[in-house]
Design a protein around this motif. Structure first.
Motif, mmCIF file in Angstrom:
data_model
loop_
_atom_site.group_PDB
_atom_site.id
_atom_site.type_symbol
_atom_site.label_atom_id
_atom_site.label_comp_id
_atom_site.label_asym_id
_atom_site.label_seq_id
_atom_site.Cartn_x
_atom_site.Cartn_y
_atom_site.Cartn_z
ATOM 1 N N GLY A 1 -33.795 -13.222 44.980
ATOM 2 C CA GLY A 1 -33.051 -14.028 44.009
ATOM 3 C C GLY A 1 -32.453 -13.148 42.933
ATOM 4 N N ASN A 2 -32.851 -13.377 41.680
ATOM 5 C CA ASN A 2 -32.322 -12.590 40.564
ATOM 6 C C ASN A 2 -33.223 -11.410 40.206
ATOM 7 O OD1 ASN A 2 -34.458 -14.016 39.508
ATOM 8 N ND2 ASN A 2 -33.392 -14.739 37.681
ATOM 9 N N PRO B 1 -50.019 8.136 43.667
ATOM 10 C CA PRO B 1 -49.908 6.820 43.028
ATOM 11 C C PRO B 1 -48.816 5.972 43.682
ATOM 12 C CG PRO B 1 -49.918 8.562 41.374
ATOM 13 C CD PRO B 1 -49.739 9.220 42.707
ATOM 14 N N ARG B 2 -49.027 4.681 43.676
ATOM 15 C CA ARG B 2 -47.955 3.761 44.050
ATOM 16 C C ARG B 2 -47.276 3.330 42.755
ATOM 17 N NH1 ARG B 2 -48.052 2.245 49.424
ATOM 18 N NH2 ARG B 2 -50.047 2.567 50.476
ATOM 19 N N ILE B 3 -46.000 3.655 42.632
ATOM 20 C CA ILE B 3 -45.228 3.259 41.457
ATOM 21 C C ILE B 3 -44.237 2.171 41.862
ATOM 22 C CG2 ILE B 3 -45.513 5.409 40.171
ATOM 23 C CD1 ILE B 3 -42.799 6.317 41.209
ATOM 24 N N SER B 4 -44.106 1.168 41.016
ATOM 25 C CA SER B 4 -43.269 0.011 41.350
ATOM 26 C C SER B 4 -42.559 -0.486 40.099
ATOM 27 C CB SER B 4 -44.132 -1.131 41.911
ATOM 28 O OG SER B 4 -44.962 -0.684 42.965
ATOM 29 N N GLY B 5 -41.373 -1.026 40.299
ATOM 30 C CA GLY B 5 -40.627 -1.612 39.197
ATOM 31 C C GLY B 5 -39.948 -2.895 39.629
ATOM 32 N N ILE B 6 -39.665 -3.758 38.667
ATOM 33 C CA ILE B 6 -38.934 -4.993 38.954
ATOM 34 C C ILE B 6 -38.011 -5.296 37.783
ATOM 35 C CG2 ILE B 6 -40.778 -6.472 38.018
ATOM 36 C CD1 ILE B 6 -40.021 -8.468 40.314
ATOM 37 N N VAL B 7 -36.780 -5.658 38.104
ATOM 38 C CA VAL B 7 -35.782 -6.029 37.095
ATOM 39 C C VAL B 7 -35.369 -7.466 37.343
ATOM 40 C CG1 VAL B 7 -33.478 -5.569 36.174
ATOM 41 C CG2 VAL B 7 -34.918 -3.667 36.934
ATOM 42 N N GLU B 8 -35.382 -8.283 36.292
ATOM 43 C CA GLU B 8 -34.969 -9.683 36.408
ATOM 44 C C GLU B 8 -33.780 -9.938 35.502
ATOM 45 O OE1 GLU B 8 -36.757 -14.247 36.010
ATOM 46 O OE2 GLU B 8 -38.037 -12.511 35.601
ATOM 47 N N ILE B 9 -32.731 -10.485 36.079
ATOM 48 C CA ILE B 9 -31.522 -10.836 35.339
ATOM 49 C C ILE B 9 -31.383 -12.350 35.363
ATOM 50 C CG2 ILE B 9 -29.019 -10.551 35.163
ATOM 51 C CD1 ILE B 9 -30.470 -7.909 34.874
ATOM 52 N N GLU B 10 -31.354 -12.969 34.181
ATOM 53 C CA GLU B 10 -31.250 -14.424 34.143
ATOM 54 C C GLU B 10 -30.571 -14.873 32.857
ATOM 55 O OE1 GLU B 10 -34.031 -18.312 35.095
ATOM 56 O OE2 GLU B 10 -34.990 -16.471 34.387
ATOM 57 N N GLY C 1 -27.831 -14.128 31.400
ATOM 58 C CA GLY C 1 -27.311 -13.073 30.547
ATOM 59 C C GLY C 1 -28.371 -12.225 29.878
ATOM 60 N N LYS C 2 -29.619 -12.325 30.354
ATOM 61 C CA LYS C 2 -30.709 -11.548 29.778
ATOM 62 C C LYS C 2 -31.341 -10.665 30.847
ATOM 63 C CE LYS C 2 -31.813 -15.116 26.351
ATOM 64 N NZ LYS C 2 -32.854 -16.048 25.842
ATOM 65 N N CYS C 3 -31.968 -9.598 30.393
ATOM 66 C CA CYS C 3 -32.571 -8.622 31.299
ATOM 67 C C CYS C 3 -33.987 -8.294 30.830
ATOM 68 C CB CYS C 3 -31.716 -7.357 31.333
ATOM 69 S SG CYS C 3 -32.501 -5.939 32.114
ATOM 70 N N ASP C 4 -34.935 -8.379 31.743
ATOM 71 C CA ASP C 4 -36.307 -7.936 31.494
ATOM 72 C C ASP C 4 -36.728 -7.042 32.663
ATOM 73 O OD1 ASP C 4 -36.721 -9.543 29.148
ATOM 74 O OD2 ASP C 4 -37.033 -11.273 30.459
ATOM 75 N N TYR C 5 -37.670 -6.154 32.408
ATOM 76 C CA TYR C 5 -38.197 -5.382 33.532
ATOM 77 C C TYR C 5 -39.654 -4.994 33.300
ATOM 78 C CZ TYR C 5 -36.884 -1.087 30.856
ATOM 79 O OH TYR C 5 -36.738 -0.100 29.910
ATOM 80 N N ALA C 6 -40.293 -4.596 34.381
ATOM 81 C CA ALA C 6 -41.687 -4.174 34.325
ATOM 82 C C ALA C 6 -41.874 -2.997 35.268
ATOM 83 C CB ALA C 6 -42.627 -5.311 34.709
ATOM 84 N N GLY D 1 -24.314 -10.544 37.074
ATOM 85 C CA GLY D 1 -25.195 -10.222 38.201
ATOM 86 C C GLY D 1 -24.544 -9.349 39.255
ATOM 87 N N ASN D 2 -23.284 -8.989 39.055
ATOM 88 C CA ASN D 2 -22.594 -8.130 40.020
ATOM 89 C C ASN D 2 -23.210 -6.728 40.019
ATOM 90 O OD1 ASN D 2 -20.824 -10.204 40.662
ATOM 91 N ND2 ASN D 2 -19.308 -9.577 39.132
ATOM 92 N N THR D 3 -23.219 -6.084 41.176
ATOM 93 C CA THR D 3 -23.869 -4.783 41.308
ATOM 94 C C THR D 3 -22.914 -3.701 41.790
ATOM 95 O OG1 THR D 3 -24.573 -5.149 43.599
ATOM 96 C CG2 THR D 3 -26.059 -5.908 41.863
ATOM 97 N N GLU D 4 -23.233 -2.473 41.386
ATOM 98 C CA GLU D 4 -22.625 -1.265 41.936
ATOM 99 C C GLU D 4 -23.767 -0.375 42.402
ATOM 100 O OE1 GLU D 4 -18.863 0.628 40.078
ATOM 101 O OE2 GLU D 4 -20.067 -0.101 38.396
ATOM 102 N N THR D 5 -23.628 0.220 43.576
ATOM 103 C CA THR D 5 -24.707 1.021 44.149
ATOM 104 C C THR D 5 -24.182 2.358 44.652
ATOM 105 O OG1 THR D 5 -25.920 -0.956 44.848
ATOM 106 C CG2 THR D 5 -26.492 1.094 45.940
#
Length: 238
Positions: free
Chosen positions: A81-82, A123-132, A134-139, A227-231
């Motif tokens: 999803g987002n 170590p296992r390193i992990s990240g998550i970004v949530e866009i909702e 017009g706001k952005c949070d991550y962990a 929410g548009n992406t460039e990769t």
């Protein structure tokens, strides 16, 4: 906390291992994601990144030279999803599957531990970004052995709500290039994120990584408003 230069951090460490960077551009418009892999063995270096839909997977560059795919072939990036999930192992799928069932990022990772690669226990390193809206949070999370002992797993999750403009957080698997490889210590490093376009930023990261040890790099910009992406994907093996 002192804000560090990402370029300097990478240039001065010949083997940070695998790294996850999450942040926000200085103009506040983009969420910034980067993931790189490095390798010291022929098996680890025999890889490339391949785009897989809106996600990413690793693949053997030369199938005839692949020895053990268990810890090096996986999906580093998946999108739910987002939410964009990025990790250094098959815990990407664990997070994706369990979050799809209603669990949180942190709950999902309680089912996993560090890698069983004695004596490093990577170590296992992990990240998550949530866009909702017009706001952005991550962990960012790290699962690591207790001071190199496989008898205990230490799990840390760092949540960054409404991240400040021009700032990112950077975590990598290894503190430095020793034997055995010592795990990353402390909270994710605070690094400066500018307003470079994605190609300039990707080039800075790639050229800053140690020439002998770097393998592949993934960079994604997400427009927080749309929410548009460039990769961009860079592979040493071509």
């Amino acid at each position: 906390m002192e804000m560090l230069s990402l370029e300097k951090e990478l240039t001065e460490n010949p083997y940070p291992g695998r790294g996850v960077l999450l942040g926000r551009s200085e103009d506040g418009e983009k969420a910034v994601i980067a993931y790189f892999i490095m390798g010291r063995s022929e098996n680890s270096r025999n890889r490339i990144f391949v785009q897989d839909g809106n996600g990413l997977r690793t693949e053997a560059f030369d199938e005839s030279k692949m020895e053990d795919p268990s810890l090096i072939i996986y999906a580093p990036v998946r999108v739910l999803g987002n939410k964009t999930i990025v990790t250094n192992g098959d815990q990407t799928d664990t997070i994706y599957d369990l979050m799809k069932k209603g669990q949180t990022f942190e709950q999902s990772l309680r089912t996993r531990a560090f890698e069983p690669d004695d004596p490093n226990y990577t170590p296992r390193i992990s990240g998550i970004v949530e866009i909702e809206n017009g706001k952005c949070d991550y962990a960012i999370s790290i699962l690591k052995s207790a001071d190199g002992s496989p008898e205990s797993c230490s799990r840390y999750t760092f949540n960054f709500s409404k991240p400040l403009r021009g700032q990112g957080r950077f975590i990598h698997t290894y503190k430095n290039n020793e034997n055995p490889l010592p795990s990353f210590e402390g909270e994710p490093k605070l690094v400066k994120i500018g307003n470079d376009d994605i190609d300039t930023f990707t080039n800075m990261l790639w050229t800053s990584l140690n020439e002998d040890n770097k393998v592949s790099l993934f960079v994604r910009y997400i427009d927080i408003a749309t929410g548009n992406t460039e990769t961009r994907i860079v592979n040493k093996n071509k």
